[in-house]
Design an enzyme around this catalytic site. Structure first.
Site, PDB file in Angstrom:
ATOM      1  N   TYR A  95       0.829  -1.202   0.000  1.00 36.46           N
ATOM      2  CA  TYR A  95       0.000   0.000   0.000  1.00 36.46           C
ATOM      3  C   TYR A  95       0.862   1.250   0.000  1.00 36.46           C
ATOM      4  CZ  TYR A  95      -3.903  -3.079   0.700  1.00 36.46           C
ATOM      5  OH  TYR A  95      -4.831  -4.069   0.532  1.00 36.46           O
ATOM      6  N   GLY A 106     -13.216  -5.725   2.994  1.00 35.44           N
ATOM      7  CA  GLY A 106     -12.442  -5.316   1.810  1.00 35.44           C
ATOM      8  C   GLY A 106     -11.409  -6.363   1.420  1.00 35.44           C
ATOM      9  N   HIS A 132      -4.694 -11.092   3.227  1.00 33.74           N
ATOM     10  CA  HIS A 132      -3.303 -10.616   3.262  1.00 33.74           C
ATOM     11  C   HIS A 132      -2.420 -11.551   4.082  1.00 33.74           C
ATOM     12  CE1 HIS A 132      -3.164  -6.843   1.153  1.00 33.74           C
ATOM     13  NE2 HIS A 132      -4.269  -6.438   1.748  1.00 33.74           N
ATOM     14  N   ARG A 161     -12.941 -12.447  -1.188  1.00 32.07           N
ATOM     15  CA  ARG A 161     -13.307 -12.710  -2.578  1.00 32.07           C
ATOM     16  C   ARG A 161     -13.667 -14.182  -2.743  1.00 32.07           C
ATOM     17  NH1 ARG A 161     -12.761  -9.244  -6.603  1.00 32.07           N
ATOM     18  NH2 ARG A 161     -11.352  -7.494  -6.342  1.00 32.07           N
ATOM     19  N   TYR A 166     -14.259  -1.368 -11.355  1.00 29.59           N
ATOM     20  CA  TYR A 166     -14.673  -0.468 -10.283  1.00 29.59           C
ATOM     21  C   TYR A 166     -14.954   0.871 -10.932  1.00 29.59           C
ATOM     22  CZ  TYR A 166     -12.349  -3.961  -7.449  1.00 29.59           C
ATOM     23  OH  TYR A 166     -11.961  -5.142  -6.881  1.00 29.59           O
TER      24      TYR A 166
END
Ligand code: SAM
Length: 269
Positions: free
Chosen positions: A31, A138, A143, A172, A191
């Site tokens: 990120y 999300g 992760h 997902r 998106y």
């Protein structure tokens, strides 16, 4: 850039090369600010709110929950929605840059967020008290690449909840990707209309690497662990959660159609 794909000292705005890094700390490097800024600029919160509707708000209200720990705050989307719906939210994330952005986003909407930087695996070292609900949304839980880290995180989440607390984790639909690799490699997730697209550009049993393409021609990668739906439900049971209800794309269903997301709601009692 170092040979292992990690950024060299000082190059903090660059994302590491899309190597096949499969480790739970990798989220800290993925990120980078340019990705985060671009994402927030393009995926506007209003359209995201429309897609999601009142799902989490209604669910938490129906259960009579008031205090919420958002363990994967990111740039603050869910935190802010819940604050505006009247919940008492504490915003937590392991990544300082994300939390700073969330604080800024909250402030722009007139809220002072309560933020705590904490890694899930050592969550209770940094947070105080116990919560009615924890949200981890999300696709964040994917992760964690190592099984031991998933166990650690769930044990910490369980301990941070009150005796009748609930944990909401989404993911997902990796089952579909793993079972039908040809489909998934050609399937793009869009998106914000067609502005931003994501597609798995590398899929292995223990790695789903997504490539995000932006309208200015830039692209970024996120490495995720492809969790199977039943595996997550079983893991939640192993950690003492008594009931697990799994929703598909915000609807409770036992059908085997192919939704993009699963949402697990795990209750302690
Ligand atoms: N929930 C937000 C959303 O839906 O917009 C953000 C989701 S983002 C995909 C995942 C977030 O999880 C990132 O902000 C990342 O820093 C955080 N994260 C990943 N692994 C973590 C860990 N082990 N401990 C704490 N935070 C972590």
């Amino acid at each position: 850039m170092a040979n292992d794909g990690s950024p060299v000292a000082g190059a903090t705005t660059e994302q590491p090369k899309p190597s096949a890094a499969k480790e739970s700390n990798f989220y800290q490097k993925q990120y980078v600010s340019s990705f985060v800024e671009k994402w927030d600029e393009l995926i506007d919160w209003d359209s995201r709110s429309k897609t999601e509707g009142q799902f989490f708000i209604d669910l938490l209200k129906e259960q009579g929950k008031e205090t919420v720990l958002d363990v994967a705050t990111g740039t603050g989307f869910h935190t802010v929605r819940l604050v505006e719906a009247g919940f008492d939210v504490t915003s937590c994330d392991g990544n300082a840059e994300m939390l700073a952005k969330a604080f800024e986003n909250g402030k722009a909407r007139g809220h002072i967020l309560k933020t705590v930087q904490a890694d899930w695996r050592w969550l209770n070292k940094d947070i105080q008290g116990k919560y009615d609900a924890i949200i981890c949304l999300g696709n964040s839980f994917t992760h964690l690449f190592r099984e031991v880290d998933r166990h650690r995180a769930l044990a910490e989440f369980y301990a941070a909840l009150k005796h009748d607390g609930i944990l909401i984790i989404d993911q997902r639909n990796y089952d579909q990707m793993l079972d039908d690799r040809e489909y998934s490699s050609s399937h793009k997730f869009y998106y914000c209309g067609e502005q931003v697209s994501a597609a798995p550009d590398l899929l292995e049993d223990n790695l789903a690497r997504f490539k995000y393409d932006f309208p200015d021609g830039s692209s970024y990668h996120l490495n995720m662990f492809p969790l199977r739906r039943q595996y997550v439900a079983d893991l939640l049971k192993t950690h003492g959660f008594q009931t697990i209800t799994t929703y598909s794309d915000f609807q409770e269903t036992h059908k085997t159609e192919d939704p993009d997301f699963f949402i697990h709601v795990a209750k302690k009692e």
